[in-house]
Design a protein around this motif. Sequence first.
Motif, PDB file in Angstrom:
ATOM      1  N   ARG A 130     -11.573  -2.415   6.666  1.00 52.43           N
ATOM      2  CA  ARG A 130     -12.168  -3.579   5.944  1.00 52.43           C
ATOM      3  C   ARG A 130     -13.435  -4.123   6.307  1.00 52.43           C
ATOM      4  NH1 ARG A 130     -10.405  -6.015   1.461  1.00 52.43           N
ATOM      5  NH2 ARG A 130      -8.185  -5.678   1.268  1.00 52.43           N
ATOM      6  N   ASP A 169      -2.160 -12.485   0.215  1.00 56.13           N
ATOM      7  CA  ASP A 169      -2.700 -11.698  -0.676  1.00 56.13           C
ATOM      8  C   ASP A 169      -3.019 -10.171  -0.145  1.00 56.13           C
ATOM      9  OD1 ASP A 169      -2.893 -13.066  -2.910  1.00 56.13           O
ATOM     10  OD2 ASP A 169      -4.617 -14.112  -2.683  1.00 56.13           O
ATOM     11  N   GLU A 229       0.516   8.203   1.877  1.00 57.57           N
ATOM     12  CA  GLU A 229       1.595   6.916   1.556  1.00 57.57           C
ATOM     13  C   GLU A 229       1.128   5.786   2.626  1.00 57.57           C
ATOM     14  OE1 GLU A 229       4.939   7.905  -1.215  1.00 57.57           O
ATOM     15  OE2 GLU A 229       4.854   9.744   0.278  1.00 57.57           O
ATOM     16  N   ASP A 230       0.060   5.617   2.755  1.00 61.12           N
ATOM     17  CA  ASP A 230      -0.070   4.675   4.150  1.00 61.12           C
ATOM     18  C   ASP A 230       0.706   4.634   5.330  1.00 61.12           C
ATOM     19  OD1 ASP A 230      -2.109   3.518   2.438  1.00 61.12           O
ATOM     20  OD2 ASP A 230      -0.691   2.137   1.508  1.00 61.12           O
ATOM     21  N   PHE A 290     -12.400  -0.142  -2.889  1.00 61.73           N
ATOM     22  CA  PHE A 290     -11.169  -0.279  -2.721  1.00 61.73           C
ATOM     23  C   PHE A 290     -10.374   0.260  -4.043  1.00 61.73           C
ATOM     24  CE2 PHE A 290      -7.642  -3.099  -3.412  1.00 61.73           C
ATOM     25  CZ  PHE A 290      -6.969  -3.327  -2.114  1.00 61.73           C
ATOM     26  N   ARG A 297       3.913  12.759  -5.678  1.00 63.87           N
ATOM     27  CA  ARG A 297       4.986  13.084  -4.511  1.00 63.87           C
ATOM     28  C   ARG A 297       6.329  12.855  -4.940  1.00 63.87           C
ATOM     29  NH1 ARG A 297       3.245  13.283   0.902  1.00 63.87           N
ATOM     30  NH2 ARG A 297       1.090  13.277   1.143  1.00 63.87           N
ATOM     31  N   GLU A 329      -2.102  -4.426  -6.670  1.00 66.02           N
ATOM     32  CA  GLU A 329      -2.769  -4.324  -5.577  1.00 66.02           C
ATOM     33  C   GLU A 329      -4.208  -4.605  -5.657  1.00 66.02           C
ATOM     34  OE1 GLU A 329      -0.607  -0.652  -2.952  1.00 66.02           O
ATOM     35  OE2 GLU A 329      -2.423  -0.333  -4.213  1.00 66.02           O
ATOM     36  N   ARG A 349     -15.767  -0.112   5.623  1.00 62.32           N
ATOM     37  CA  ARG A 349     -15.463   0.628   4.430  1.00 62.32           C
ATOM     38  C   ARG A 349     -15.841  -0.614   3.358  1.00 62.32           C
ATOM     39  NH1 ARG A 349     -13.991   5.415   2.611  1.00 62.32           N
ATOM     40  NH2 ARG A 349     -12.713   5.688   0.752  1.00 62.32           N
ATOM     41  N   TYR A 350     -15.124  -1.582   3.420  1.00 65.12           N
ATOM     42  CA  TYR A 350     -15.066  -2.647   2.383  1.00 65.12           C
ATOM     43  C   TYR A 350     -16.208  -3.717   2.992  1.00 65.12           C
ATOM     44  CZ  TYR A 350     -10.745  -0.218   1.416  1.00 65.12           C
ATOM     45  OH  TYR A 350      -9.923   0.856   0.904  1.00 65.12           O
ATOM     46  N   ARG A 410      -4.534   6.520  -4.227  1.00 66.19           N
ATOM     47  CA  ARG A 410      -3.162   6.318  -3.686  1.00 66.19           C
ATOM     48  C   ARG A 410      -1.959   6.384  -4.785  1.00 66.19           C
ATOM     49  NH1 ARG A 410       0.351   2.421  -2.542  1.00 66.19           N
ATOM     50  NH2 ARG A 410       1.584   2.507  -0.638  1.00 66.19           N
ATOM     51  N   ASP A 441      -1.112  -6.880   0.883  1.00 67.67           N
ATOM     52  CA  ASP A 441       0.015  -6.097   1.140  1.00 67.67           C
ATOM     53  C   ASP A 441      -0.246  -4.917   2.486  1.00 67.67           C
ATOM     54  OD1 ASP A 441       0.758  -7.437  -1.055  1.00 67.67           O
ATOM     55  OD2 ASP A 441       0.181  -5.428  -2.339  1.00 67.67           O
ATOM     56  N   ASP A 489      -9.883   4.093  -3.611  1.00 64.37           N
ATOM     57  CA  ASP A 489      -8.767   4.337  -2.662  1.00 64.37           C
ATOM     58  C   ASP A 489      -7.681   4.031  -3.251  1.00 64.37           C
ATOM     59  OD1 ASP A 489     -10.823   4.919  -0.899  1.00 64.37           O
ATOM     60  OD2 ASP A 489     -10.417   3.093   0.291  1.00 64.37           O
ATOM     61  N   ARG A 490      -7.401   2.869  -3.991  1.00 65.87           N
ATOM     62  CA  ARG A 490      -5.803   2.560  -4.500  1.00 65.87           C
ATOM     63  C   ARG A 490      -5.471   3.426  -5.690  1.00 65.87           C
ATOM     64  NH1 ARG A 490      -4.734   1.625  -0.002  1.00 65.87           N
ATOM     65  NH2 ARG A 490      -2.357   1.082  -0.604  1.00 65.87           N
ATOM     66  N   ASP A 498      -1.329   9.650  -5.620  1.00 72.22           N
ATOM     67  CA  ASP A 498      -0.551  10.471  -4.742  1.00 72.22           C
ATOM     68  C   ASP A 498       0.932  10.092  -4.685  1.00 72.22           C
ATOM     69  OD1 ASP A 498      -0.455  12.158  -2.309  1.00 72.22           O
ATOM     70  OD2 ASP A 498      -0.385  10.222  -1.140  1.00 72.22           O
ATOM     71  N   LEU A 499       1.166   8.887  -4.829  1.00 75.24           N
ATOM     72  CA  LEU A 499       2.581   8.242  -4.902  1.00 75.24           C
ATOM     73  C   LEU A 499       3.476   8.953  -6.074  1.00 75.24           C
ATOM     74  CD1 LEU A 499       2.137   4.515  -3.997  1.00 75.24           C
ATOM     75  CD2 LEU A 499       3.277   6.017  -2.764  1.00 75.24           C
TER      76      LEU A 499
END
Lengths: 288, 448
Positions: free
Chosen positions: A248, A57, A235-236, B404, B418, B433, A251-252, B411, A59, B407-408, B414-415
Amino acid sequence: MKRRRVGWLFVAPWLVGFVVFTLYPFLTSVYLSFTRYDVVSPAKWVGLANYRALFTDDDLFGKSLLVTFKYACIAVPVGIVAGVALALLLNVDIKGQSVFRTLFFLPSIVPGVATATVFVWILNPEIGLVNGLLKNAGVIGPNWLGDSFWAFYSLIFMGLWGVGGSMVIYLAGLKDVPVQLYEAALLDGAGPWERTRRVTLPLLTPVIFFNLVMGVIGAFQYFDGAFIMTRGGPEDSTLFYALYMFYRAWRYMDMGYASAMAWILFALVVGLTGLVFATQRRWVHYGA
Amino acid sequence: MALRSLRAKGLLLALAFVALMAFVVWPKATPRKYPDRIPVRYWHMWTAEWADVIQRICDAFNESQSTYEVIPLIIPGSVGDTKPLLGVAGGDPPDVMTHWASVIPSWAAADWLVPLDAFMSKEELADFERETYPVARQIGMYRGRLFAIGVGLNAFGLYYLPDQLAEVGVTPKTFPRTLEELADLGTKLNQWDKRGNLTRLGFQPSWFSSLCESYGGGLYDWSTGRLTLNTPENLRALEFITAERKKVGFETVNRFNAGLDTGSFAGGWPFIGGALSITYDGQWRVEQIGKYAPTLNYRTIPLPPPKGGVPLAGTTNGNFMIIPRGAKQPQGAWEFIKFWSGLSDPARAAKFYTWGGWLPINDRIAQSPDYRAYLRRYPQFQTFVDVLRSPHYTTLPPVAYQQFLSDRATRAEDLSVRGTLAPREALRRFEQEVAHEIRRRKELGYVE
């Protein structure tokens, strides 16, 4: 008997510190990796759920692992090549040799956080030193930390800043190469490149091996540069495993999950280190 | 003999070192001003001039009654999460703390916070619910209980430079009424140098989560308590942001921003220097301009909605008072919260809000003489009070995984800007996600 007791007494502070601050948390984290734990509430047993969730689960787990692998594959060899090259250069008997050695070694003792903070400015696309120099040469430099391709390589580039640490170890290794081997090679008509390839490098392999092992372990624990400079983005592209694990955990607030991640990391590092050890017979030469 | 003397010297040296360390390390308690009173330990993260304001508020509370003494302690923002949590885990948390809004749902879900409505009578609670601005109430709530009370809420609006707008024939009276018109005006105001570098940015939208509300969407349906991440309205918001960024060029804006003096918190704000013609920012800039550029000719106005959109809409955050679970003096903590927030005496508390340049949480504070005097001094501040009062102004979804999700969301934006993913795909992935995270949390038995 008395001497032994005194001996134990001397090592006791370290032993107590090790048991309390290393061994106990280390073993506890095994248990926590099978629990749901947020630091404050008591840990709840969830069996293999953390590990299952990581592989099914999450990614970001796979993504962060990939980024870290890529980093290890590039940064470790680059660091070794740069370290050996620098050591070879600074092994040449020239005037002011010790000054140069000190200059190249100094950056490696600067704390990582301070280095990262300075590099944020050095790599600024508009007012940074690197792009300023490139501009003078007529090149428009990239957005080092803001571009998902360059951000990753910027961190590798920044890693070279601390290459002086391994350089000192290579220098020590170079001092151990017996002079008579060079003399014999000279008599055989070997030039500088041949002497380096046939004598220096083979006899330096134990030191290279040591730095390789430490480099792999360090690469899988890479954290501070990404945390300070890019926060895992853009973008990670710099979401390193240790950074994601930190997110993790803190922060979480998912300590159990982060503990599972830590144990997977531990298994990976042990496995890779074992792999490196398994290959040493083929390329590491001990003794002349 | 010499050896004995050497040993004695060594021993003396060791003793001196131990004594020095003991002097340096030994904890020294700050003398208390009211040692006979019940101590209420208060942690916050404000520094510099803000810390002085907090000290004044604590002093005012201590002087206002004779039972409690509030003792403030500044903790670094970098340990703002971990330090109080470790305090709760170790059974020694502060009695009261000011924290960012983002921690409220996750900490409340984990049962780390004391519900504040437990201290209120039915009447007090009814008054609070009736009088408090919707967003100030919403942020402090989790699953129907009140866990936090705002003392430093933020609101966002547009700042613009009339002199620069005049260059393209726009006056405050003819300021754009829609987001689309605003974007067009921004394009006209952009300035470039001979080499094609952007030297002045007219206007550039961002803040996806907030803009969704202006488009009539949003990440959460407050009536059903469900997430609404991938909706046509949210998609329109993301498409608009992406299209506007594409017009100027993602890299161009990035480089422009990188060259600005954004590190300065106050006086070096690029808007003051004229590098930004119209920008979306928080209310704290008003006081900063008053302090560092008092002669600057500028105006503030709420962000205009898109065509057919919702006016005075958006999302916000801020600083909230909480009582951690395990607090030793929760009653004293609650008295302090009431005192500062103005629940017990809005007129008195109004001056605290003006000391910090904070927005009021209800009209009783906003209408008090002190606050009205503040608004006369800083008329541009009124825009932000108007925004905060709006029923369309809201906050991020009150879910335990809010960090979370936030944050996503960032993102996904951002994606999209860009150009890595099309807005529709970025939104779909964002939803996926979050769905994975929800599934993971369910499997581990977490509360949503």
